[in-house]
Design a protein around this motif. Structure first.
Motif, PDB file in Angstrom:
ATOM      1  N   TYR A   1      40.945  71.653  28.429  1.00  0.00           N
ATOM      2  CA  TYR A   1      39.615  71.833  28.998  1.00  0.00           C
ATOM      3  C   TYR A   1      38.598  70.918  28.325  1.00  0.00           C
ATOM      4  O   TYR A   1      38.880  70.288  27.295  1.00  0.00           O
ATOM      5  CB  TYR A   1      39.203  73.300  28.902  1.00  0.00           C
ATOM      6  CG  TYR A   1      39.310  73.882  27.518  1.00  0.00           C
ATOM      7  CD1 TYR A   1      40.518  74.388  27.064  1.00  0.00           C
ATOM      8  CD2 TYR A   1      38.216  73.921  26.660  1.00  0.00           C
ATOM      9  CE1 TYR A   1      40.640  74.915  25.790  1.00  0.00           C
ATOM     10  CE2 TYR A   1      38.330  74.449  25.384  1.00  0.00           C
ATOM     11  CZ  TYR A   1      39.541  74.945  24.949  1.00  0.00           C
ATOM     12  OH  TYR A   1      39.650  75.455  23.694  1.00  0.00           O
ATOM     13  N   GLY A   2      37.423  70.848  28.915  1.00  0.00           N
ATOM     14  CA  GLY A   2      36.405  69.879  28.513  1.00  0.00           C
ATOM     15  C   GLY A   2      36.121  69.813  27.031  1.00  0.00           C
ATOM     16  O   GLY A   2      36.198  68.753  26.407  1.00  0.00           O
ATOM     17  N   TYR A   3      35.809  70.954  26.457  1.00  0.00           N
ATOM     18  CA  TYR A   3      35.430  70.994  25.045  1.00  0.00           C
ATOM     19  C   TYR A   3      36.561  70.472  24.149  1.00  0.00           C
ATOM     20  O   TYR A   3      36.361  69.679  23.241  1.00  0.00           O
ATOM     21  CB  TYR A   3      35.081  72.439  24.652  1.00  0.00           C
ATOM     22  CG  TYR A   3      34.696  72.623  23.205  1.00  0.00           C
ATOM     23  CD1 TYR A   3      33.451  72.194  22.739  1.00  0.00           C
ATOM     24  CD2 TYR A   3      35.575  73.218  22.304  1.00  0.00           C
ATOM     25  CE1 TYR A   3      33.102  72.357  21.410  1.00  0.00           C
ATOM     26  CE2 TYR A   3      35.228  73.386  20.975  1.00  0.00           C
ATOM     27  CZ  TYR A   3      33.991  72.953  20.526  1.00  0.00           C
ATOM     28  OH  TYR A   3      33.643  73.113  19.210  1.00  0.00           O
TER      29      TYR A   3
ATOM     30  N   SER B   1      31.075  61.919  24.506  1.00  0.00           N
ATOM     31  CA  SER B   1      30.192  63.078  24.514  1.00  0.00           C
ATOM     32  C   SER B   1      30.378  63.819  25.828  1.00  0.00           C
ATOM     33  O   SER B   1      31.053  63.338  26.733  1.00  0.00           O
ATOM     34  CB  SER B   1      28.741  62.632  24.382  1.00  0.00           C
ATOM     35  OG  SER B   1      28.356  61.964  25.564  1.00  0.00           O
ATOM     36  N   GLU B   2      29.755  64.969  25.929  1.00  0.00           N
ATOM     37  CA  GLU B   2      29.826  65.765  27.146  1.00  0.00           C
ATOM     38  C   GLU B   2      29.417  64.932  28.357  1.00  0.00           C
ATOM     39  O   GLU B   2      30.049  64.978  29.397  1.00  0.00           O
ATOM     40  CB  GLU B   2      28.896  66.988  27.041  1.00  0.00           C
ATOM     41  CG  GLU B   2      29.494  68.155  26.314  1.00  0.00           C
ATOM     42  CD  GLU B   2      29.431  68.042  24.795  1.00  0.00           C
ATOM     43  OE1 GLU B   2      28.971  66.992  24.282  1.00  0.00           O
ATOM     44  OE2 GLU B   2      29.848  68.998  24.116  1.00  0.00           O
ATOM     45  N   SER B   3      28.335  64.171  28.181  1.00  0.00           N
ATOM     46  CA  SER B   3      27.831  63.454  29.359  1.00  0.00           C
ATOM     47  C   SER B   3      28.666  62.225  29.704  1.00  0.00           C
ATOM     48  O   SER B   3      28.669  61.790  30.841  1.00  0.00           O
ATOM     49  CB  SER B   3      26.357  63.082  29.176  1.00  0.00           C
ATOM     50  OG  SER B   3      26.213  62.254  28.054  1.00  0.00           O
ATOM     51  N   THR B   4      29.403  61.682  28.723  1.00  0.00           N
ATOM     52  CA  THR B   4      30.291  60.570  29.111  1.00  0.00           C
ATOM     53  C   THR B   4      31.585  61.117  29.708  1.00  0.00           C
ATOM     54  O   THR B   4      32.184  60.485  30.576  1.00  0.00           O
ATOM     55  CB  THR B   4      30.647  59.631  27.927  1.00  0.00           C
ATOM     56  OG1 THR B   4      30.915  60.427  26.779  1.00  0.00           O
ATOM     57  CG2 THR B   4      29.551  58.654  27.634  1.00  0.00           C
ATOM     58  N   LEU B   5      31.984  62.268  29.235  1.00  0.00           N
ATOM     59  CA  LEU B   5      33.250  62.827  29.734  1.00  0.00           C
ATOM     60  C   LEU B   5      33.161  63.217  31.209  1.00  0.00           C
ATOM     61  O   LEU B   5      34.108  63.009  31.969  1.00  0.00           O
ATOM     62  CB  LEU B   5      33.647  64.058  28.901  1.00  0.00           C
ATOM     63  CG  LEU B   5      34.930  64.770  29.341  1.00  0.00           C
ATOM     64  CD1 LEU B   5      36.143  63.859  29.166  1.00  0.00           C
ATOM     65  CD2 LEU B   5      35.135  66.072  28.561  1.00  0.00           C
ATOM     66  N   TYR B   6      32.015  63.768  31.599  1.00  0.00           N
ATOM     67  CA  TYR B   6      31.912  64.328  32.950  1.00  0.00           C
ATOM     68  C   TYR B   6      32.266  63.331  34.067  1.00  0.00           C
ATOM     69  O   TYR B   6      33.165  63.597  34.867  1.00  0.00           O
ATOM     70  CB  TYR B   6      30.522  64.943  33.159  1.00  0.00           C
ATOM     71  CG  TYR B   6      30.388  65.634  34.484  1.00  0.00           C
ATOM     72  CD1 TYR B   6      31.147  66.752  34.778  1.00  0.00           C
ATOM     73  CD2 TYR B   6      29.515  65.155  35.458  1.00  0.00           C
ATOM     74  CE1 TYR B   6      31.046  67.384  36.000  1.00  0.00           C
ATOM     75  CE2 TYR B   6      29.414  65.789  36.683  1.00  0.00           C
ATOM     76  CZ  TYR B   6      30.180  66.899  36.954  1.00  0.00           C
ATOM     77  OH  TYR B   6      30.073  67.516  38.167  1.00  0.00           O
ATOM     78  N   PRO B   7      31.576  62.164  34.097  1.00  0.00           N
ATOM     79  CA  PRO B   7      31.948  61.227  35.184  1.00  0.00           C
ATOM     80  C   PRO B   7      33.383  60.719  35.074  1.00  0.00           C
ATOM     81  O   PRO B   7      34.016  60.436  36.090  1.00  0.00           O
ATOM     82  CB  PRO B   7      30.944  60.072  35.037  1.00  0.00           C
ATOM     83  CG  PRO B   7      30.268  60.259  33.737  1.00  0.00           C
ATOM     84  CD  PRO B   7      30.435  61.682  33.315  1.00  0.00           C
TER      85      PRO B   7
ATOM     86  N   LEU C   1      36.000  62.465  34.021  1.00  0.00           N
ATOM     87  CA  LEU C   1      36.873  63.486  34.603  1.00  0.00           C
ATOM     88  C   LEU C   1      36.813  63.465  36.119  1.00  0.00           C
ATOM     89  O   LEU C   1      37.815  63.574  36.809  1.00  0.00           O
ATOM     90  CB  LEU C   1      36.470  64.874  34.089  1.00  0.00           C
ATOM     91  CG  LEU C   1      36.904  65.196  32.661  1.00  0.00           C
ATOM     92  CD1 LEU C   1      36.310  66.524  32.219  1.00  0.00           C
ATOM     93  CD2 LEU C   1      38.425  65.233  32.545  1.00  0.00           C
ATOM     94  N   LYS C   2      35.598  63.288  36.616  1.00  0.00           N
ATOM     95  CA  LYS C   2      35.428  63.234  38.076  1.00  0.00           C
ATOM     96  C   LYS C   2      36.220  62.083  38.676  1.00  0.00           C
ATOM     97  O   LYS C   2      36.895  62.226  39.672  1.00  0.00           O
ATOM     98  CB  LYS C   2      33.949  63.067  38.425  1.00  0.00           C
ATOM     99  CG  LYS C   2      33.242  64.371  38.619  1.00  0.00           C
ATOM    100  CD  LYS C   2      31.876  64.160  39.190  1.00  0.00           C
ATOM    101  CE  LYS C   2      31.890  64.027  40.690  1.00  0.00           C
ATOM    102  NZ  LYS C   2      32.205  65.257  41.383  1.00  0.00           N
TER     103      LYS C   2
ATOM    104  N   ILE D   1      37.024  66.695  24.310  1.00  0.00           N
ATOM    105  CA  ILE D   1      36.056  65.972  23.482  1.00  0.00           C
ATOM    106  C   ILE D   1      36.492  66.008  22.011  1.00  0.00           C
ATOM    107  O   ILE D   1      36.550  64.985  21.330  1.00  0.00           O
ATOM    108  CB  ILE D   1      34.638  66.563  23.655  1.00  0.00           C
ATOM    109  CG1 ILE D   1      34.143  66.252  25.073  1.00  0.00           C
ATOM    110  CG2 ILE D   1      33.673  66.004  22.617  1.00  0.00           C
ATOM    111  CD1 ILE D   1      32.875  66.955  25.463  1.00  0.00           C
TER     112      ILE D   1
ATOM    113  N   GLU E   1      39.864  62.634  38.511  1.00  0.00           N
ATOM    114  CA  GLU E   1      40.282  63.643  39.476  1.00  0.00           C
ATOM    115  C   GLU E   1      40.302  63.072  40.890  1.00  0.00           C
ATOM    116  O   GLU E   1      41.277  63.246  41.616  1.00  0.00           O
ATOM    117  CB  GLU E   1      39.343  64.846  39.394  1.00  0.00           C
ATOM    118  CG  GLU E   1      40.041  66.132  39.757  1.00  0.00           C
ATOM    119  CD  GLU E   1      39.132  67.341  39.727  1.00  0.00           C
ATOM    120  OE1 GLU E   1      38.123  67.313  38.993  1.00  0.00           O
ATOM    121  OE2 GLU E   1      39.432  68.297  40.447  1.00  0.00           O
TER     122      GLU E   1
END
Lengths: 105, 405
Positions: free
Chosen positions: A24-26, A39-45, A47-48, A29, A51
């Motif tokens: 999972y996300g955490y 970081s959280e904000s670099t990981l998000y795009p 993962l998208k 990271i 996916e």
């Protein structure tokens, strides 16, 4: 480091962090952090993108009374890692050549 | 800053995103803040660690812009991309492996996508059709002819979650005409990757769920109570577990159907064309199970009436308790074991019938017949209050008595 290169490297690191099983996300990271700045904000795009590119699938599961999204690498994702590793063999060859020549002069 | 404020502010800055994507982003940050808190951080510190809201929003919006999913009128180019993507889905649909999972939604404090929020301009039930442009997805929600909701969506997303509004009376999911392109419950699986649709049913949901799936496995679990469940899938099979409903009907064309640990207040209909049907640890007032080929197995089933019919393939009935039990197979055999019923009617055309029934033979009033096979039962016996009728045209009959009640 070049932005595209960095992004590409993080992508592969994130995929590699899924090789041991769904994660999972955490945790992603925490696992990638020691090797690449993430970081959280670099990981998000990332993962998208992984996916929608079919490299990763995700599903939500309950964790402590809330939903957590788990990501799992697909065969396509695993193939991306293999591709990366074989590409980098060539890059490393060039790297050692450059290094050797540089030290020679 | 508190998590609530952070998420609210972030949401406010992501207005240009399609609502579905916006909610997904919020859910992502919600989850990561919660995970940091769980690892020991204070809420304040966890929120701080996410970084600057403006930067986060800017990054997300620029990424969305790159992908062409901002809420501005979609450009011609965007539509071409969409058309190509949908085309790809269509091709993929030919090699599908998908799944529909319906399960109880039993978490609190998790991100919510309420139907009413999907597009606030419309109130469900009053508009004929709502269109939402998600990332490469179109989602239409409209009331059906009878006023219930229909949900049809096209997607190339791997995971789409829908939550059923607690007040919705009926949720119906169906696939659209192929010419209209669709991806419902379909997976795009050149690499065997599964696509999953999760329908989370809130606790206390008391309406109906109706779904039709062309291909892909349907998997239902943990439904506490719905009034009507009507599910069908063409290929891929279906599995039903821990489901409570008043009336349910499951139809599978190919692939097996398994129903277990479930309870149906009124009727349960299990229909298959090919592939086996298996029911165990399940109760219902009326059970009908029918299939053309494949086996039908019932084990640990409690019911008022049970009616099993099969054209080819065997029927196996074990540990079943029913007021009335009827089973018919045209070419396969029928096996009974520990069947507790006051009215048993078993018939086969070419198959044999064998088994063991509880109690002494004198408990039963028997009628039996076979034209060419052996028969260990009397052709007629007027005796106890339990009725037993066993008929086969060319098979043999062998029923013993005396197992424990």
């Amino acid at each position: 480091m070049d932005v595209q290169l960095r992004r590409g490297l993080i992508e592969i690191c994130v995929l590699a962090a899924m090789l041991r099983g769904p994660t999972y996300g955490y945790k992603l990271i925490r696992d990638v952090e020691p090797y690449m700045e993430i970081s959280e904000s670099t990981l998000y795009p990332i993962l998208k993108r992984l996916e929608s590119g079919g490299c990763v699938i995700s599903r939500s599961a309950e964790h402590n009374g809330r939903l957590r999204k788990y990501y799992e690498i697909t065969q396509l994702g695993a193939a991306r890692i293999d591709e990366f590793l074989s590409d980098w063999q060539d890059i490393m060859k060039a790297y050692y050549y450059i290094e050797r020549e540089k030290n020679h002069v | 800053m508190s998590k609530k404020d952070f998420l609210k502010k972030l949401k406010g800055k992501l207005k240009a995103l399609p609502s579905f994507e916006r909610d997904r982003t919020i859910a992502y940050y919600d989850e990561l803040i919660e995970d940091r808190k769980e690892a020991g951080a204070t809420e304040e510190a966890a929120v701080y660690a996410m970084g600057d809201i403006d930067n986060i929003a800017a990054e997300i919006l620029s990424d969305a812009k790159e992908r062409g999913v901002l809420l501005e009128k979609s450009s011609g180019a965007g539509r071409t991309v969409l058309a190509v993507l949908l085309g790809i889905i269509l091709i993929c649909a030919l090699i599908v492996l998908g799944a529909l999972i319906i399960r109880k939604y039993a978490c609190s404090g998790s991100p919510k996508i309420e139907w009413s929020e999907v597009n606030e301009e419309y109130s469900l039930g009053s508009k004929e059709r709502i269109e939402i442009n998600m990332e490469n997805c179109d989602l239409f929600i409209k009331p059906s002819k009878d006023g219930d909701f229909h949900l049809t969506y096209y997607t190339n997303d791997d995971l789409v979650e829908f939550r059923v509004n607690e007040t919705a009376e009926c949720l119906s999911i169906e696939q659209r005409d192929v010419s209209e392109v669709y991806g419902i419950f379909f997976g795009c699986v050149p690499d065997r990757m599964k696509r999953t649709t999760i329908l989370l049913v809130p606790e206390g949901f008391d309406g109906s769920i109706v779904s039709e799936t062309a291909a892909g496995k349907t998997d239902i679990q943990g439904i506490e109570r719905v009034s009507t469940l009507e599910l069908s899938t063409t290929t891929g099979g279906m599995s039903v577990q821990d489901v409570k409903a008043v009336n349910a009907s499951f139809t599978v064309t190919t692939g097996g159907l398994v129903i277990h640990s479930s309870s149906f207040e009124n009727s349960l209909a299990a229909n298959g064309t090919t592939g086996s049907i298996r029911l165990y640890d399940t109760d219902a007032n009326d059970i009908t199970a029918q299939s053309t080929t494949g086996a039908i197995m019932l084990e640990e089933v409690d019911a008022g009436t049970v009616d099993v019919s099969l054209t080819t393939g065997g029927i196996d009935i074990k540990a079943v308790s029913a007021d009335r039990l009827k089973a018919h197979s045209t070419t396969g055999g029928i096996k009974l074991n520990m069947v507790n019923s006051n009215d048993i009617d078993i018939s086969a055309t070419t198959g044999s019938i064998k088994g063991q029934l509880p109690g002494p033979m004198s408990d039963y009033t028997i009628e039996s017949s076979t034209s060419t096979g052996g028969n260990n039962l009397p052709q007629t016996q007027i005796s106890g209050s339990r009725k037993l009728t066993v008929r086969t045209t060319t098979g043999s009959i062998k029923i013993t008595f005396g197992s424990d009640e």
